[in-house]
Design a protein around this motif. Structure first.
Motif: not given
Lengths: 113, 116
Positions: B11-17
């Motif tokens: 699971v790739p996700v951006f910081e603060e998401a």
């Protein structure tokens, strides 16, 4: 983690040789477990122990044996190592069979060549 | 028999998401459920657990998981992730064997990759 030590941390061995991994705990917990970790498989249970001289097989026990002659030590032996046993091996301890979860050691990376 | 399915291997996700890591289990008896986290080159650490009572359980670092008996799920969530949350996450169920003995059965893991 404090209270549980695995040795060795890394080992390379040849196919067909016996290998023994050691798990040592200072927590006086009754329950001890050996798992192997492989990509895509998570952790799979090899053997576990409910106390001194009381052990049972897990889902991937073929080719492995264990011994527990003292509360603090749980030994895992690969009777004749094969390349399919190349893996990271984790020991875990637990105070309870159900409620407390496990405390894991740092693992032993075993390579069979 | 009991098994644990983690539906996403990565699971790739951006910081603060926000993020949700999914876990489903199969069991015909009451269960105890756990989430563990593994940082690179380390052992597993207990993140949180469900034993009974409130179906929503929380960890000290902002993660929470909700036990849903009707959907046999125990999804892990965090409203805002940090770079330091990058790790592999394992869902586990306390499994009772045919002999009546218990041990944890783990899912295959979800690698959470937090990107700046």
């Amino acid at each position: 983690d404090a209270g549980i030590t695995q040795s060795p941390r890394h080992k390379v061995t040849e196919t067909g040789t016996p290998v023994t991994l050691r798990c040592h705990q200072t927590e006086n917990h009754r329950y001890m477990y050996w798992y192997r970790q492989d990509p895509g498989h998570g952790l799979r249970l090899i053997h576990y122990s409910y106390g001194v001289k009381d052990t049972d097989k897990g889902e991937v026990s073929d080719g492995y044996s264990v011994s527990r002659s003292k509360t603090e030590d749980f030994l895992l032996t690969l009777e004749s190592a094969t390349s399919s046993q190349t893996s990271v091996y984790f020991c875990a301890i637990s105070e309870s069979i159900a409620n407390y979860g496990y405390t894991f050691g740092s693992g032993t990376r075993l390579t069979v060549v | 028999a009991q098994s644990v399915t983690q539906l996403d291997s990565q699971v790739p996700v951006f910081e603060e998401a926000p993020v949700e890591l999914r876990c489903n289990y199969s069991s015909s008896v009451s269960v105890y459920l756990f989430w563990y986290v593994q940082y690179p080159n380390q052992g597993l650490q207990l993140l949180l657990k469900y034993l009974s009572g409130s179906t929503l359980v929380e960890s000290i670092n902002g993660f929470e998981a909700e036990f849903n008996k009707s959907q046999t799920s125990f999804h892990l969530r965090k409203p805002s992730v940090h770079i330091s949350d990058t790790a592999e996450y394992f869902c586990a169920v306390n499994h009772q064997s045919d002999t009546g003995r218990r041990a944890l059965t783990f899912g295959s893991g979800t690698r959470l990759q937090v990107q700046p």
